[in-house]
Scaffold this motif. Structure first.
Motif, mmCIF file in Angstrom:
data_model
loop_
_atom_site.group_PDB
_atom_site.id
_atom_site.type_symbol
_atom_site.label_atom_id
_atom_site.label_comp_id
_atom_site.label_asym_id
_atom_site.label_seq_id
_atom_site.Cartn_x
_atom_site.Cartn_y
_atom_site.Cartn_z
ATOM 1 N N ARG A 38 120.524 63.476 97.794
ATOM 2 C CA ARG A 38 122.087 63.741 98.528
ATOM 3 C C ARG A 38 121.927 64.663 99.632
ATOM 4 O O ARG A 38 122.637 63.775 100.890
ATOM 5 C CB ARG A 38 123.345 64.078 97.370
ATOM 6 C CG ARG A 38 124.423 64.959 98.137
ATOM 7 C CD ARG A 38 124.956 65.518 97.575
ATOM 8 N NE ARG A 38 124.603 67.072 96.387
ATOM 9 C CZ ARG A 38 124.515 67.694 97.252
ATOM 10 N NH1 ARG A 38 124.877 67.619 98.515
ATOM 11 N NH2 ARG A 38 123.974 68.564 96.745
ATOM 12 N N ASN A 88 118.137 57.099 102.770
ATOM 13 C CA ASN A 88 118.575 56.913 101.484
ATOM 14 C C ASN A 88 116.997 56.855 100.882
ATOM 15 O O ASN A 88 116.864 55.558 100.033
ATOM 16 C CB ASN A 88 118.578 55.914 100.792
ATOM 17 C CG ASN A 88 119.629 56.238 99.837
ATOM 18 O OD1 ASN A 88 119.326 57.068 99.205
ATOM 19 N ND2 ASN A 88 120.215 55.461 98.397
ATOM 20 N N ALA A 104 121.159 59.683 106.841
ATOM 21 C CA ALA A 104 121.885 58.458 106.573
ATOM 22 C C ALA A 104 120.902 57.984 106.291
ATOM 23 O O ALA A 104 121.710 56.870 106.920
ATOM 24 C CB ALA A 104 122.797 58.071 108.161
ATOM 25 N N THR A 135 120.201 61.586 102.556
ATOM 26 C CA THR A 135 121.628 61.214 103.069
ATOM 27 C C THR A 135 122.718 61.290 103.684
ATOM 28 O O THR A 135 122.920 61.004 104.806
ATOM 29 C CB THR A 135 121.865 60.002 101.818
ATOM 30 O OG1 THR A 135 121.458 60.123 100.542
ATOM 31 C CG2 THR A 135 123.471 58.949 101.483
ATOM 32 N N GLU A 136 123.146 62.493 103.093
ATOM 33 C CA GLU A 136 124.187 63.318 104.119
ATOM 34 C C GLU A 136 123.239 63.538 105.460
ATOM 35 O O GLU A 136 124.228 64.095 106.449
ATOM 36 C CB GLU A 136 125.104 64.442 103.790
ATOM 37 C CG GLU A 136 125.568 64.164 102.144
ATOM 38 C CD GLU A 136 126.479 65.373 102.018
ATOM 39 O OE1 GLU A 136 125.955 66.578 101.881
ATOM 40 O OE2 GLU A 136 126.523 65.332 100.521
#
Length: 156
Positions: free
Chosen positions: A57, A66, A64, A60-61
């Motif tokens: 997470r 994954n 950006a 990704t935050e």
């Protein structure tokens, strides 16, 4: 004084991060806007998350992207005088491909930059306890182990 033995138990905070590498075996370090030192992608684990989920997470935050979060490289018991007891997990993010690198978009609320650096420069680039985790994480990646640390030091 309480009679409840649980009152003496630690209430450690937990965080998880990821070591990413490029094709030259250099490690990705980010420049947080709220810290005075470079860091690895990651952050605190939220209620209901596993360490691996939190690491994914946070990546990704912050970036950006994954990519899959691989195996555990480091677990570190890291009490801090100002922040309290912590348990820190570092996972293997593998080697980022060119398309993944091209897709990175920094969260401007958290990061001002990033770059790849030689692992042997970690002590010059970040705080000592994190540098030790990075060095041990890289070694664990190379030799297929998981390292248990205390205060960033290998205790085995």
């Amino acid at each position: 004084m309480s009679d409840d033995p649980a009152d003496s138990f630690t209430r450690a905070r937990a965080a998880a991060g990821v070591l990413f590498f490029n094709d030259r075996d250099q490690v990705l370090l980010v420049d947080p806007s709220y810290k005075s030192y470079r860091d690895i992608p990651g952050g605190y684990i939220e209620h209901g998350e596993t360490p691996r989920q939190a690491a994914g997470r946070e990546v990704t935050e912050e970036l950006a992207i994954n990519p899959p979060v691989g195996r555990l490289l480091v677990a570190d018991w890291a009490p801090n005088d100002t922040e309290g007891d912590k348990v820190l997990f570092i996972f293997d993010g593998g080697t980022l491909a060119d398309d993944q690198l091209a897709a990175i978009k920094l969260d401007p609320n958290e990061l001002t930059g990033y770059g790849f650096h030689n692992v042997d420069q970690a002590h010059e680039l970040t705080i000592s306890r994190l540098a030790r985790r990075i060095v041990h994480g890289h070694a664990a990646k190379q030799d297929g182990t998981t390292r248990y640390l205390e205060h960033g030091e290998w205790s085995c």
